[in-house]
Write a protein that holds these residues in place. Structure first.
Motif, PDB file in Angstrom:
ATOM      1  N   THR A 187      73.786  22.462 -36.486  1.00 27.40           N
ATOM      2  CA  THR A 187      73.118  21.230 -36.953  1.00 27.40           C
ATOM      3  C   THR A 187      73.498  20.050 -36.073  1.00 27.40           C
ATOM      4  O   THR A 187      72.677  19.197 -35.755  1.00 27.40           O
ATOM      5  N   PHE A 188      74.786  20.004 -35.686  1.00 30.06           N
ATOM      6  CA  PHE A 188      75.256  18.841 -34.939  1.00 30.06           C
ATOM      7  C   PHE A 188      74.999  18.933 -33.434  1.00 30.06           C
ATOM      8  O   PHE A 188      75.056  17.918 -32.742  1.00 30.06           O
ATOM      9  N   SER A 243      80.861  13.999 -37.674  1.00 28.69           N
ATOM     10  CA  SER A 243      80.096  12.796 -37.327  1.00 28.69           C
ATOM     11  C   SER A 243      81.026  11.673 -36.890  1.00 28.69           C
ATOM     12  O   SER A 243      80.676  10.887 -36.010  1.00 28.69           O
ATOM     13  N   SER A 245      77.018  24.378 -39.349  1.00 27.49           N
ATOM     14  CA  SER A 245      77.283  22.943 -39.134  1.00 27.49           C
ATOM     15  C   SER A 245      77.278  22.635 -37.638  1.00 27.49           C
ATOM     16  O   SER A 245      76.735  21.614 -37.192  1.00 27.49           O
ATOM     17  N   ARG A 275      81.165  21.773 -46.561  1.00 29.00           N
ATOM     18  CA  ARG A 275      80.446  21.478 -45.315  1.00 29.00           C
ATOM     19  C   ARG A 275      80.304  19.972 -45.136  1.00 29.00           C
ATOM     20  O   ARG A 275      80.432  19.448 -44.037  1.00 29.00           O
ATOM     21  N   GLN A 276      80.089  19.272 -46.263  1.00 32.22           N
ATOM     22  CA  GLN A 276      79.970  17.813 -46.172  1.00 32.22           C
ATOM     23  C   GLN A 276      81.267  17.216 -45.618  1.00 32.22           C
ATOM     24  O   GLN A 276      81.235  16.333 -44.749  1.00 32.22           O
ATOM     25  N   GLU A 331      81.475  18.022 -41.965  1.00 31.65           N
ATOM     26  CA  GLU A 331      80.468  17.273 -41.204  1.00 31.65           C
ATOM     27  C   GLU A 331      80.819  15.789 -41.122  1.00 31.65           C
ATOM     28  O   GLU A 331      80.484  15.130 -40.138  1.00 31.65           O
TER      29      GLU A 331
END
Ligand code: ADP
Length: 459
Positions: free
Chosen positions: A321-322, A359, A318, A351-352, A355
């Motif tokens: 990704t970010f 975010s 994660s 993970r969602q 995340e």
């Protein structure tokens, strides 16, 4: 049959009072009566035997009853004796003594041997006089009834005072019972009335409910808490409905008006305008899919699929990704992830959740800020923390941020693209894993979100 609480309590208190203040004293009085009669009877038997022995001594003196007078050498008129008559062995009266007769009672020959009763309730008791094993005479005692005796009079007087005291205590106790029933039942009835009003949708208390009885105060406090919880749930539900309607209406209206403008030729379908229209449809579909995710997790058919997985690796993924998104905004993203931590979880959903926090941290942290993603192992839990140095959340918003469609500052969130659903999804996912999520924040300093997950999932 149903009775009101007050009547029920009054009945019960009165029953207790009657048992304590009537039945028990009445039993004590009966017992006292019984014991005193027994005591008097035993004492009288002893006295009679003593007197028969004294009379026997008088006989022994001259071996006859000639000239024998009662009262010489012993008191023959003890309580409850009215008269005592000495008879020789043939039943001829020798001498009598009596109260109120100058110690000389009317004497006549003995007609009846043995115990008997006079018509006025007096008892006549025969006591044989034995000398050298031979019955030489009799003493016949005429005694007053027990009720007229000193003990009987004392008992009657005692009972009279006892009954007066009992009646007084009974009336007082019934009054006290009435006030106690009133004192206890009033707040309970008030709480019941409040509960009825709450069921009718009237959540605001019209009266103060206070009691100095702990349990009743707990009950009324619970009713008050229930009312405010229901009121805020109701408000939330209304807001939720209007938010969903609003969230859907905006993009639909925009898309519709753009398309109509293109159709009518009012607006040239330039790439920018088409892009704007598409972004609104994206927003619409994102909203619909997020509501769907939330429903799937919160709904009865919990869609989480658990497996043992390496949480450390997932969080590092994660972070990777970010990283470009953070770099673009010039916000530093730091990872402090304890390696090789394994948990049983639906890793995709977990993970969602993380995340969503990342975010948000990115969204609400200005250029030059810093976000730390950390993972730590505790004794029976693992702790995932997302800490940012962003704009923070006000104290009044903080308790509500996990509610669906709650946005701390609607205009700001709309500009930043938030729909107020990311934290609600994160919360539903974490709770679906048996964990907790919490937030601490100071406006202007930053926010910290902590997810705690059990290492072993309870079945
Ligand atoms: P949104 O999609 O609007 O961000 P969320 O449910 O994720 O919805 O968050 C709800 C609200 O909580 C946001 O509108 C925002 O005001 C506040 N919030 C969430 N995370 C942060 C954060 N890291 N910093 C400041 N405010 C935050």
């Amino acid at each position: 049959m149903k009775r009101s609480l007050r009547t029920q309590m009054l009945f019960q208190y009165t029953a207790i009072v009657i048992i304590c203040m009537v039945v028990i004293p009445a039993a004590i009085s009966r017992l006292l009566d019984f014991q005193m009669r027994r005591f008097a009877e035993e004492k009288f038997l002893e006295d009679r035997q003593e007197m028969a022995a004294a009379a026997g001594n008088l006989y022994r003196f001259s071996n006859s009853w000639e000239g024998v007078r009662l009262g010489n050498g012993a008191n023959f008129l003890r309580w409850p004796i009215i008269t005592v008559t000495l008879y020789d062995e043939e039943g001829h009266a020798v001498h009598s003594l009596g109260r109120g007769m100058g110690k000389r009672a009317h004497s006549k020959d003995m007609e009846l041997m043995g115990d008997s009763m006079t018509p006025h309730g007096c008892r006549i008791i025969d006591e044989p006089i034995t000398v050298g094993g031979r019955v030489v005479g009799h003493l016949a005692f005429k005694c007053m009834p027990f009720n007229d005796s000193r003990e009987g009079v004392f008992l009657r007087r005692f009972n009279r005072h006892l009954y007066i005291a009992m009646a007084f205590m009974l009336v007082t106790a019934v009054f006290i019972a009435f006030f106690m029933a009133e004192r206890i039942s009033r707040p309970v009835l008030e709480a019941a009335r409040r509960a009825r009003l709450i069921s009718e949708g009237k959540y605001r208390a019209d009266t103060e409910m206070n009691s100095d009885i702990t349990e009743i105060q707990t009950l009324t406090d619970s009713v008050n808490k229930l009312a405010s919880a229901l009121e805020s749930q109701e408000a939330l539900r209304k807001r939720l409905m209007s938010d969903i309607a609003h969230e859907l209406r905006n993009p639909v209206t925009i898309v519709k008006s753009h398309l109509e403008a293109f159709e009518d030729g009012i607006w040239e379908p330039t790439p920018d305008r088409i892009k704007l229209t598409v972004s609104e449809t994206d927003r619409l579909s994102k909203l619909i899919s997020e509501v769907g995710v939330l429903y799937a997790i919160e709904g009865e058919n919990n869609s989480l699929v658990f497996e043992n997985a390496n949480l450390s690796e997932e969080l590092e993924r994660s972070q990777l990704t970010f990283a470009p998104l953070f770099a673009n905004k010039e916000v530093e993203l730091v990872g402090d992830i304890e390696p090789s931590l394994t948990v049983s979880a639906d890793m995709g959903k977990l993970r969602q959740a993380v995340e969503n926090l990342l975010s948000n941290a990115l969204r609400y942290t200005d250029k030059g800020g810093k976000v730390i993603l950390s993972l730590k192992s505790m004794s029976s839990n693992v702790e995932i923390t997302v800490k940012d140095s962003g704009i923070g959340i006000s104290k009044s918003d903080l308790p509500n941020i996990f509610e669906r469609f709650y946005r701390a500052d609607k205009s700001r969130a709309r500009v930043s693209g938030g729909m107020g659903i990311g934290l609600a999804i994160a919360k539903a996912i974490v709770e679906g894993h048996g964990g907790t999520i919490s937030a601490e924040s100071t406006e202007g300093i930053g926010s910290t979100f902590v997810i705690t997950l059990p290492k072993c999932r309870k079945a």
